[in-house]
Structures are given as structure tokens and as C-alpha cells.
Design a protein around this motif. Structure first.
Motif, PDB file in Angstrom:
ATOM      1  N   ASP A 224       0.823  -1.202   0.000  1.00  0.00           N
ATOM      2  CA  ASP A 224       0.000   0.000   0.000  1.00  0.00           C
ATOM      3  C   ASP A 224       0.861   1.258   0.000  1.00  0.00           C
ATOM      4  OD1 ASP A 224      -2.514  -1.404   0.211  1.00  0.00           O
ATOM      5  OD2 ASP A 224      -1.976  -1.834   2.301  1.00  0.00           O
ATOM      6  N   MET A 225       0.289   2.322  -0.501  1.00  0.00           N
ATOM      7  CA  MET A 225       0.944   3.635  -0.495  1.00  0.00           C
ATOM      8  C   MET A 225       1.051   4.127   0.948  1.00  0.00           C
ATOM      9  SD  MET A 225       2.235   5.956  -2.328  1.00  0.00           S
ATOM     10  CE  MET A 225       2.669   7.668  -2.165  1.00  0.00           C
ATOM     11  N   HIS A 226       2.208   4.692   1.333  1.00  0.00           N
ATOM     12  CA  HIS A 226       2.407   5.292   2.652  1.00  0.00           C
ATOM     13  C   HIS A 226       3.447   6.391   2.513  1.00  0.00           C
ATOM     14  CE1 HIS A 226       6.279   3.243   3.369  1.00  0.00           C
ATOM     15  NE2 HIS A 226       5.719   2.194   2.785  1.00  0.00           N
ATOM     16  N   GLU A 227       3.698   7.148   3.574  1.00  0.00           N
ATOM     17  CA  GLU A 227       4.580   8.319   3.487  1.00  0.00           C
ATOM     18  C   GLU A 227       6.028   7.968   3.173  1.00  0.00           C
ATOM     19  OE1 GLU A 227       5.943   9.304   8.039  1.00  0.00           O
ATOM     20  OE2 GLU A 227       4.076  10.194   7.316  1.00  0.00           O
ATOM     21  N   GLY A 228       6.434   6.714   3.352  1.00  0.00           N
ATOM     22  CA  GLY A 228       7.804   6.307   3.049  1.00  0.00           C
ATOM     23  C   GLY A 228       8.019   5.891   1.596  1.00  0.00           C
ATOM     24  N   VAL A 229       6.949   5.810   0.801  1.00  0.00           N
ATOM     25  CA  VAL A 229       7.089   5.451  -0.610  1.00  0.00           C
ATOM     26  C   VAL A 229       7.710   6.640  -1.342  1.00  0.00           C
ATOM     27  CG1 VAL A 229       5.830   4.911  -2.736  1.00  0.00           C
ATOM     28  CG2 VAL A 229       5.189   3.788  -0.587  1.00  0.00           C
ATOM     29  N   PHE A 230       8.821   6.393  -2.064  1.00  0.00           N
ATOM     30  CA  PHE A 230       9.507   7.488  -2.749  1.00  0.00           C
ATOM     31  C   PHE A 230       9.322   7.458  -4.260  1.00  0.00           C
ATOM     32  CE2 PHE A 230      12.611   4.121  -2.089  1.00  0.00           C
ATOM     33  CZ  PHE A 230      13.191   3.980  -3.341  1.00  0.00           C
ATOM     34  N   VAL A 231       8.939   6.321  -4.798  1.00  0.00           N
ATOM     35  CA  VAL A 231       8.642   6.245  -6.231  1.00  0.00           C
ATOM     36  C   VAL A 231       7.616   5.131  -6.451  1.00  0.00           C
ATOM     37  CG1 VAL A 231      10.550   4.674  -6.833  1.00  0.00           C
ATOM     38  CG2 VAL A 231       9.634   6.214  -8.575  1.00  0.00           C
ATOM     39  N   ARG A 232       6.711   5.380  -7.391  1.00  0.00           N
ATOM     40  CA  ARG A 232       5.710   4.386  -7.779  1.00  0.00           C
ATOM     41  C   ARG A 232       5.974   4.031  -9.239  1.00  0.00           C
ATOM     42  NH1 ARG A 232      -0.056   5.400  -6.806  1.00  0.00           N
ATOM     43  NH2 ARG A 232      -0.070   3.238  -6.124  1.00  0.00           N
ATOM     44  N   SER A 233       5.858   2.743  -9.559  1.00  0.00           N
ATOM     45  CA  SER A 233       6.296   2.282 -10.869  1.00  0.00           C
ATOM     46  C   SER A 233       5.359   1.262 -11.489  1.00  0.00           C
ATOM     47  CB  SER A 233       7.666   1.601 -10.752  1.00  0.00           C
ATOM     48  OG  SER A 233       8.614   2.441 -10.180  1.00  0.00           O
ATOM     49  N   VAL A 234       5.396   1.219 -12.819  1.00  0.00           N
ATOM     50  CA  VAL A 234       4.803   0.154 -13.608  1.00  0.00           C
ATOM     51  C   VAL A 234       5.925  -0.359 -14.500  1.00  0.00           C
ATOM     52  CG1 VAL A 234       3.177  -0.381 -15.462  1.00  0.00           C
ATOM     53  CG2 VAL A 234       2.470   1.106 -13.572  1.00  0.00           C
ATOM     54  N   TYR A 235       6.171  -1.669 -14.480  1.00  0.00           N
ATOM     55  CA  TYR A 235       7.226  -2.270 -15.283  1.00  0.00           C
ATOM     56  C   TYR A 235       6.618  -3.041 -16.449  1.00  0.00           C
ATOM     57  CZ  TYR A 235      10.362  -1.216 -11.425  1.00  0.00           C
ATOM     58  OH  TYR A 235      11.092  -0.568 -10.467  1.00  0.00           O
ATOM     59  N   PHE A 236       7.320  -3.011 -17.591  1.00  0.00           N
ATOM     60  CA  PHE A 236       6.869  -3.738 -18.772  1.00  0.00           C
ATOM     61  C   PHE A 236       8.076  -4.026 -19.651  1.00  0.00           C
ATOM     62  CE2 PHE A 236       6.651   0.771 -19.540  1.00  0.00           C
ATOM     63  CZ  PHE A 236       7.073   0.968 -20.853  1.00  0.00           C
ATOM     64  N   THR A 237       7.888  -4.870 -20.657  1.00  0.00           N
ATOM     65  CA  THR A 237       8.975  -5.153 -21.585  1.00  0.00           C
ATOM     66  C   THR A 237       8.562  -4.779 -23.006  1.00  0.00           C
ATOM     67  OG1 THR A 237       8.258  -7.455 -21.788  1.00  0.00           O
ATOM     68  CG2 THR A 237      10.018  -7.000 -20.229  1.00  0.00           C
ATOM     69  N   ASP A 238       9.547  -4.315 -23.759  1.00  0.00           N
ATOM     70  CA  ASP A 238       9.296  -3.991 -25.165  1.00  0.00           C
ATOM     71  C   ASP A 238       9.471  -5.267 -25.999  1.00  0.00           C
ATOM     72  OD1 ASP A 238      12.032  -4.365 -25.720  1.00  0.00           O
ATOM     73  OD2 ASP A 238      12.228  -2.438 -26.721  1.00  0.00           O
ATOM     74  N   PRO A 239       9.250  -5.204 -27.299  1.00  0.00           N
ATOM     75  CA  PRO A 239       9.361  -6.415 -28.120  1.00  0.00           C
ATOM     76  C   PRO A 239      10.762  -7.029 -28.160  1.00  0.00           C
ATOM     77  CG  PRO A 239       8.219  -4.691 -29.334  1.00  0.00           C
ATOM     78  CD  PRO A 239       8.748  -4.070 -28.082  1.00  0.00           C
ATOM     79  N   ASN A 240      11.771  -6.273 -27.729  1.00  0.00           N
ATOM     80  CA  ASN A 240      13.144  -6.763 -27.733  1.00  0.00           C
ATOM     81  C   ASN A 240      13.546  -7.391 -26.400  1.00  0.00           C
ATOM     82  OD1 ASN A 240      13.809  -5.521 -30.414  1.00  0.00           O
ATOM     83  ND2 ASN A 240      13.198  -3.713 -29.267  1.00  0.00           N
ATOM     84  N   GLY A 241      12.600  -7.489 -25.459  1.00  0.00           N
ATOM     85  CA  GLY A 241      12.898  -8.029 -24.144  1.00  0.00           C
ATOM     86  C   GLY A 241      13.535  -7.022 -23.211  1.00  0.00           C
ATOM     87  N   ILE A 242      13.536  -5.746 -23.587  1.00  0.00           N
ATOM     88  CA  ILE A 242      14.130  -4.699 -22.753  1.00  0.00           C
ATOM     89  C   ILE A 242      13.127  -4.305 -21.679  1.00  0.00           C
ATOM     90  CG2 ILE A 242      15.014  -2.333 -22.710  1.00  0.00           C
ATOM     91  CD1 ILE A 242      15.817  -2.805 -25.690  1.00  0.00           C
ATOM     92  N   MET A 243      13.544  -4.349 -20.420  1.00  0.00           N
ATOM     93  CA  MET A 243      12.652  -3.955 -19.342  1.00  0.00           C
ATOM     94  C   MET A 243      12.554  -2.439 -19.295  1.00  0.00           C
ATOM     95  SD  MET A 243      12.361  -5.202 -15.399  1.00  0.00           S
ATOM     96  CE  MET A 243      13.573  -4.156 -14.629  1.00  0.00           C
ATOM     97  N   MET A 244      11.315  -1.966 -19.221  1.00  0.00           N
ATOM     98  CA  MET A 244      11.011  -0.547 -19.167  1.00  0.00           C
ATOM     99  C   MET A 244      10.211  -0.274 -17.900  1.00  0.00           C
ATOM    100  SD  MET A 244      11.930   0.790 -22.140  1.00  0.00           S
ATOM    101  CE  MET A 244      12.550   0.151 -23.669  1.00  0.00           C
ATOM    102  N   GLU A 245      10.156   1.003 -17.541  1.00  0.00           N
ATOM    103  CA  GLU A 245       9.426   1.402 -16.340  1.00  0.00           C
ATOM    104  C   GLU A 245       8.788   2.759 -16.585  1.00  0.00           C
ATOM    105  OE1 GLU A 245      10.515   2.526 -11.667  1.00  0.00           O
ATOM    106  OE2 GLU A 245      12.111   2.026 -13.079  1.00  0.00           O
ATOM    107  N   PHE A 246       7.543   2.908 -16.146  1.00  0.00           N
ATOM    108  CA  PHE A 246       6.931   4.218 -15.978  1.00  0.00           C
ATOM    109  C   PHE A 246       7.119   4.532 -14.504  1.00  0.00           C
ATOM    110  CE2 PHE A 246       3.773   2.930 -19.470  1.00  0.00           C
ATOM    111  CZ  PHE A 246       4.500   3.550 -20.462  1.00  0.00           C
ATOM    112  N   ALA A 247       7.735   5.655 -14.177  1.00  0.00           N
ATOM    113  CA  ALA A 247       8.073   5.963 -12.790  1.00  0.00           C
ATOM    114  C   ALA A 247       7.605   7.360 -12.411  1.00  0.00           C
ATOM    115  CB  ALA A 247       9.581   5.859 -12.581  1.00  0.00           C
ATOM    116  N   ALA A 248       7.090   7.471 -11.194  1.00  0.00           N
ATOM    117  CA  ALA A 248       6.652   8.761 -10.656  1.00  0.00           C
ATOM    118  C   ALA A 248       7.236   8.920  -9.252  1.00  0.00           C
ATOM    119  CB  ALA A 248       5.132   8.836 -10.609  1.00  0.00           C
ATOM    120  N   PHE A 249       8.157   9.868  -9.090  1.00  0.00           N
ATOM    121  CA  PHE A 249       8.647  10.167  -7.743  1.00  0.00           C
ATOM    122  C   PHE A 249       7.489  10.747  -6.948  1.00  0.00           C
ATOM    123  CE2 PHE A 249      13.009  10.544  -9.718  1.00  0.00           C
ATOM    124  CZ  PHE A 249      13.523   9.431  -9.080  1.00  0.00           C
TER     125      PHE A 249
END
Length: 174
Positions: free
Chosen positions: A131-156
Motif C-alpha cells: 500500500d501507499m504510505h509516506e515512506g514510498v519514494f517512487v511508484r512504478s509500472v514495469y513492462f517489456t518492449d518487443p526486444n525483451g528490454i525492461m522498461m518502467e513508468f516511474a513517478a517520484f
């Protein structure tokens, strides 16, 4: 000292199929293709605008070495996320926190492998919280592109202070 705080100009990666990569980055991620180059050795080098004056670029060569999951790319996130020295572990794109949940639906609709929940990163022993709390410093969604490269959408979720730098750098010989 060299001034480097103007941001990233571009990161250059290697793809297995340029057409598949163009379709993914323009169609799924909405990044305009802004420059294409035919290389003298028969390869290609294409640039995508990822916002803020930064680009993601890809090289393609018909005879490029094969993918190497667990060496040059993440093998099985989050269970086996180590990659080799000199490799790129993942590429994170800034996203507003309010848009993270919607990105999950868009990735799902496009058939893109991804985490099925927003990941809350904190300073706990596991490094993540349910769960979200005051100690969370970044929230992320991880996914891979067609080349197997791991990507992230990140929000500080907070501004960092000197108290956030509290670990000594590790040494290989220690």
C-alpha cells in the motif's frame, strides 16, 4: 568539472526487428519517430522523442548477436532482475503519478507484458510496499518492449533531501 545536468540527450539500444520496434514505440508508447539513419554496414539507427528534449534510439543489424536474458537484459522481473556489469538493467520514463493506473490498462489492451499493479518502492527490507504510505519514494509500472528490454513508468512521490543519501557505496574487494 564537465556540466552534465542538462538531462539525457538519448540512450541507444539494439533491437531485433526495426519495424516491430517502430510499431511499439510509436503505436503503444506514443513516441514520435523523429530521425532515421541508414548505416554504411547495412544497419539502421532510429530515434524516438520521449519528451523533455530526450530521445530513445535503436540500432538494428541483420547479424547482431542474439538476446542474452540474465546477462544483458533482465531475465524474469521481479524474481531474477540482475544483469551483467556494463549492461542496461532497465529504462525508466517519467510519468505523472495520476497516470500510472491508466497505463496498466493501456499496456494490457496492447498485449504488452507488464506488472499488473503499480509497485510502491520504499526503504523497507523488501524495498516495496503493498500500500501507499509516506515512506514510498517512487511508484512504478514495469513492462517489456518487443526486444525483451525492461522498461518502467516511474513517478517520484517526494523531493529528496540529504537524509535520503545514507548508505556507503559497496566495494567489490570488501
Amino acid at each position: 568539472m564537465i556540466e552534465t545536468r542538462k538531462g539525457i540527450n538519448h540512450i541507444a539500444l539494439v533491437c531485433r526487428d526495426m519495424k516491430e520496434t517502430v510499431d511499439f514505440y510509436t503505436g503503444v508508447l506514443g513516441m514520435p519517430l523523429i530521425k532515421t539513419v541508414e548505416l554504411p554496414d547495412g544497419g539502421q539507427h532510429f530515434f524516438f522523442d520521449c519528451g523533455g528534449g530526450s530521445s530513445v534510439a535503436f540500432f538494428w543489424w541483420k547479424d547482431a548477436p542474439a538476446m542474452a536474458p540474465g546477462i544483458a537484459s533482465v531475465k524474469d522481473f521481479p524474481y531474477d532482475a540482475k544483469t551483467a556489469v556494463g549492461s542496461m538493467n532497465h529504462l525508466a520514463f517519467h510519468m505523472d503519478e495520476a497516470d500510472l493506473e491508466a497505463s496498466l490498462d493501456k499496456l494490457e489492451a496492447a498485449g504488452v507484458p507488464h506488472t499488473h499493479a503499480v509497485v510502491n518502492h520504499d526503504d523497507s527490507q523488501m524495498g516495496v510496499a503493498k500500500d501507499m504510505h509516506e515512506g514510498v519514494f517512487v511508484r512504478s509500472v514495469y513492462f517489456t518492449d518487443p526486444n525483451g528490454i525492461m522498461m518502467e513508468f516511474a513517478a517520484f512521490t517526494k523531493d529528496f533531501t540529504p537524509e535520503d543519501v545514507r548508505h556507503e557505496p559497496a566495494r567489490m574487494d570488501a
